[in-house]
Scaffold this motif. Structure first.
Motif, PDB file in Angstrom:
ATOM      1  N   ALA A  24       0.821  -1.224   0.000  1.00 48.46           N
ATOM      2  CA  ALA A  24       0.000   0.000   0.000  1.00 48.46           C
ATOM      3  C   ALA A  24       0.847   1.263   0.000  1.00 48.46           C
ATOM      4  N   ARG A  25       2.094   1.164   0.477  1.00 46.85           N
ATOM      5  CA  ARG A  25       2.959   2.347   0.524  1.00 46.85           C
ATOM      6  C   ARG A  25       3.849   2.449  -0.713  1.00 46.85           C
ATOM      7  N   LEU A  26       4.429   1.327  -1.147  1.00 49.09           N
ATOM      8  CA  LEU A  26       5.480   1.387  -2.172  1.00 49.09           C
ATOM      9  C   LEU A  26       5.070   0.872  -3.549  1.00 49.09           C
ATOM     10  N   MET A  27       3.940   0.146  -3.638  1.00 41.87           N
ATOM     11  CA  MET A  27       3.649  -0.592  -4.873  1.00 41.87           C
ATOM     12  C   MET A  27       2.211  -0.394  -5.343  1.00 41.87           C
ATOM     13  N   VAL A  28       1.694   0.809  -5.230  1.00 43.83           N
ATOM     14  CA  VAL A  28       0.283   1.051  -5.543  1.00 43.83           C
ATOM     15  C   VAL A  28       0.042   0.946  -7.051  1.00 43.83           C
ATOM     16  N   GLU A  29       0.755   1.754  -7.824  1.00 50.76           N
ATOM     17  CA  GLU A  29       0.592   1.768  -9.286  1.00 50.76           C
ATOM     18  C   GLU A  29       1.569   0.787  -9.928  1.00 50.76           C
ATOM     19  N   GLU A  30       1.232   0.346 -11.147  1.00 47.14           N
ATOM     20  CA  GLU A  30       2.120  -0.541 -11.912  1.00 47.14           C
ATOM     21  C   GLU A  30       2.234  -0.020 -13.340  1.00 47.14           C
ATOM     22  N   LEU A  31       3.435  -0.149 -13.891  1.00 47.87           N
ATOM     23  CA  LEU A  31       3.633   0.219 -15.304  1.00 47.87           C
ATOM     24  C   LEU A  31       4.602  -0.770 -15.950  1.00 47.87           C
ATOM     25  N   ALA A  32       4.162  -1.391 -17.028  1.00 48.66           N
ATOM     26  CA  ALA A  32       5.052  -2.267 -17.807  1.00 48.66           C
ATOM     27  C   ALA A  32       5.827  -1.395 -18.781  1.00 48.66           C
ATOM     28  N   PHE A  33       7.143  -1.317 -18.582  1.00 51.51           N
ATOM     29  CA  PHE A  33       7.988  -0.481 -19.438  1.00 51.51           C
ATOM     30  C   PHE A  33       8.342  -1.273 -20.696  1.00 51.51           C
ATOM     31  N   TYR A  34       8.451  -0.585 -21.798  1.00 52.73           N
ATOM     32  CA  TYR A  34       8.680  -1.279 -23.071  1.00 52.73           C
ATOM     33  C   TYR A  34       9.664  -0.511 -23.941  1.00 52.73           C
ATOM     34  N   GLY A  35      10.152  -1.189 -24.983  1.00 47.51           N
ATOM     35  CA  GLY A  35      11.072  -0.571 -25.923  1.00 47.51           C
ATOM     36  C   GLY A  35      10.316   0.086 -27.071  1.00 47.51           C
ATOM     37  N   ILE A  36      10.988   0.188 -28.208  1.00 46.66           N
ATOM     38  CA  ILE A  36      10.395   0.802 -29.403  1.00 46.66           C
ATOM     39  C   ILE A  36       9.694  -0.314 -30.171  1.00 46.66           C
ATOM     40  N   ARG A  37       8.356  -0.206 -30.350  1.00 45.65           N
ATOM     41  CA  ARG A  37       7.565  -1.355 -30.766  1.00 45.65           C
ATOM     42  C   ARG A  37       6.973  -1.275 -32.168  1.00 45.65           C
ATOM     43  N   ASP A  38       7.086  -0.126 -32.818  1.00 41.63           N
ATOM     44  CA  ASP A  38       6.567  -0.044 -34.193  1.00 41.63           C
ATOM     45  C   ASP A  38       7.170   1.168 -34.886  1.00 41.63           C
ATOM     46  N   ALA A  39       6.819   1.339 -36.165  1.00 45.47           N
ATOM     47  CA  ALA A  39       7.396   2.433 -36.962  1.00 45.47           C
ATOM     48  C   ALA A  39       6.992   3.798 -36.396  1.00 45.47           C
ATOM     49  N   GLY A  40       5.804   3.865 -35.763  1.00 48.51           N
ATOM     50  CA  GLY A  40       5.384   5.124 -35.145  1.00 48.51           C
ATOM     51  C   GLY A  40       6.291   5.520 -33.991  1.00 48.51           C
ATOM     52  N   ASP A  41       6.681   4.516 -33.163  1.00 43.63           N
ATOM     53  CA  ASP A  41       7.625   4.790 -32.066  1.00 43.63           C
ATOM     54  C   ASP A  41       8.973   5.249 -32.625  1.00 43.63           C
ATOM     55  N   VAL A  42       9.405   4.593 -33.721  1.00 40.02           N
ATOM     56  CA  VAL A  42      10.671   4.976 -34.361  1.00 40.02           C
ATOM     57  C   VAL A  42      10.600   6.441 -34.803  1.00 40.02           C
ATOM     58  N   ALA A  43       9.474   6.816 -35.404  1.00 41.99           N
ATOM     59  CA  ALA A  43       9.308   8.190 -35.887  1.00 41.99           C
ATOM     60  C   ALA A  43       9.369   9.187 -34.724  1.00 41.99           C
ATOM     61  N   THR A  44       8.727   8.849 -33.604  1.00 39.02           N
ATOM     62  CA  THR A  44       8.755   9.724 -32.424  1.00 39.02           C
ATOM     63  C   THR A  44      10.194   9.974 -31.968  1.00 39.02           C
ATOM     64  N   CYS A  45      10.994   8.891 -31.928  1.00 40.83           N
ATOM     65  CA  CYS A  45      12.380   9.008 -31.462  1.00 40.83           C
ATOM     66  C   CYS A  45      13.246   9.764 -32.472  1.00 40.83           C
ATOM     67  N   LEU A  46      13.096   9.447 -33.755  1.00 44.88           N
ATOM     68  CA  LEU A  46      13.902  10.133 -34.777  1.00 44.88           C
ATOM     69  C   LEU A  46      13.574  11.623 -34.805  1.00 44.88           C
ATOM     70  N   ASN A  47      12.306  11.946 -34.574  1.00 48.20           N
ATOM     71  CA  ASN A  47      11.910  13.353 -34.533  1.00 48.20           C
ATOM     72  C   ASN A  47      12.650  14.089 -33.414  1.00 48.20           C
ATOM     73  N   GLY A  48      12.978  13.357 -32.336  1.00 50.22           N
ATOM     74  CA  GLY A  48      13.763  13.956 -31.259  1.00 50.22           C
ATOM     75  C   GLY A  48      15.128  14.440 -31.741  1.00 50.22           C
TER      76      GLY A  48
END
Length: 325
Positions: free
Chosen positions: A192-216
């Protein structure tokens, strides 16, 4: 050739050479949204988990940079959880003291270290002018139940002093199993103090993600405030004639896809940020010698960059580590 075009700084000092830069990915933006949600709703702890080498540590650094910009009065820390043959109180608090900048983290008895952690955080919060402090614990799957209890004690001690500590436990998928085990053991005070929310972290998963990063790379300027984006720094003539890395998003994704299938790697393609950044760096550095108006990297250059970026080798290495004995 672009080497004859004067640059605003010595090329050896550019972040692409030093490696001292961070590009946002969709996963990093999702993590930043989670942090913002925890701040807004006073959620004290969250789990962020994902495969090894997917870019979690880079994500912590990027999010802390954003936080420093958006919340200048808020203090954040990045603790690197250490692998320890035995989980003792002294090393645990020494590790936290090191993360929060104590000048002599190993000094003193265990109770003294424990008190100093709260004191140092309280001092930093007072200096910054905010009663909220964020702590990112990297490789947190290395913690055991005792260490989670000690971390909860720190929360409680600060809470009594009207300081809100938000903890983000970042690590591998085992973190989720640890949460389940704590729930089964009815250690609800830790969850209840340390682990309330959860998020699965991921890498670059499609051409749209690639475009977001290249735009950076196309948009991020160095030095800040100049017209010298990362892309323009390496191919100024091509850039000024209209070339952008983002134009090659589909080509780069297909090139990674081809490498993934050729190496017979299991699962869907998910590119770690480390491999992705290295591929882009190789392409930009090799393009520098060919820069001209109308230039754009050939497909063979992207194939060369993907081959040498370490993606296939790191996936093979992870596969060996994770394979059952």
């Amino acid at each position: 050739m672009s080497l004859h075009v004067p640059r605003p700084i010595d090329p050896s000092l550019h972040p692409l050479v030093t490696g001292n830069y961070r590009i946002a990915t969709p996963a990093i933006e999702t993590l930043y949204d989670l942090v913002g949600r925890c701040l807004r709703y006073r959620i004290m702890g969250a789990l962020i988990y994902g495969p090894p080498r997917i870019g979690k540590t880079r994500a912590i650094e990027y999010v802390r940079l954003l936080l420093a910009r958006e919340y200048p009065k808020m203090t954040s820390y990045h603790a690197q959880c250490e692998h320890k043959p035995r989980h003792a109180e002294g090393p645990f608090f020494a590790n936290l003291l090191e993360a929060i900048g104590d000048h002599d983290p190993n000094a003193g008895s265990n109770p003294a270290k424990r008190m100093r952690v709260s004191l140092r955080i309280r001092e930093a919060a007072a200096r910054a002018g905010s009663g909220t402090v964020l702590l990112f614990c990297d490789e947190a799957q290395r913690y055991n139940e005792n260490e989670y209890e000690w971390l909860r004690d720190v929360h409680d001690a600060l809470d009594r002093q009207q300081i809100r500590l938000l903890t983000f436990l970042v690590g591998q998928q085992e973190l989720l199993a640890q949460k389940t085990a704590l729930q089964i053991a009815r250690k609800t005070q830790i969850v209840a103090r340390l682990m309330v929310e959860e998020l699965a972290f991921y890498g670059i998963r499609d051409a749209g993600d690639v475009a977001t990063c290249l735009n950076g790379y196309d948009q991020t300027a160095y030095p800040e405030g100049t017209q010298w984006s990362f892309t323009r720094f390496y191919v100024p003539q091509a850039f000024d004639a209209g070339y952008r890395l983002v134009n090659d998003a589909a080509v780069l994704w297909k090139t990674f896809e081809a490498a993934h299938h050729k190496a017979s790697l299991p699962g869907n393609l998910e590119i770690p940020m480390e491999s992705f950044a290295r591929a882009v760096e190789i392409a930009l550095k090799d393009s520098e010698l060919k820069d001209a108006p109308g230039y754009c990297p050939e497909a063979s250059l992207w194939a060369h960059a993907v081959h040498h970026c370490g993606y296939v080798q790191s996936r093979h290495a992870i596969g060996r580590v994770l394979a059952p004995a």
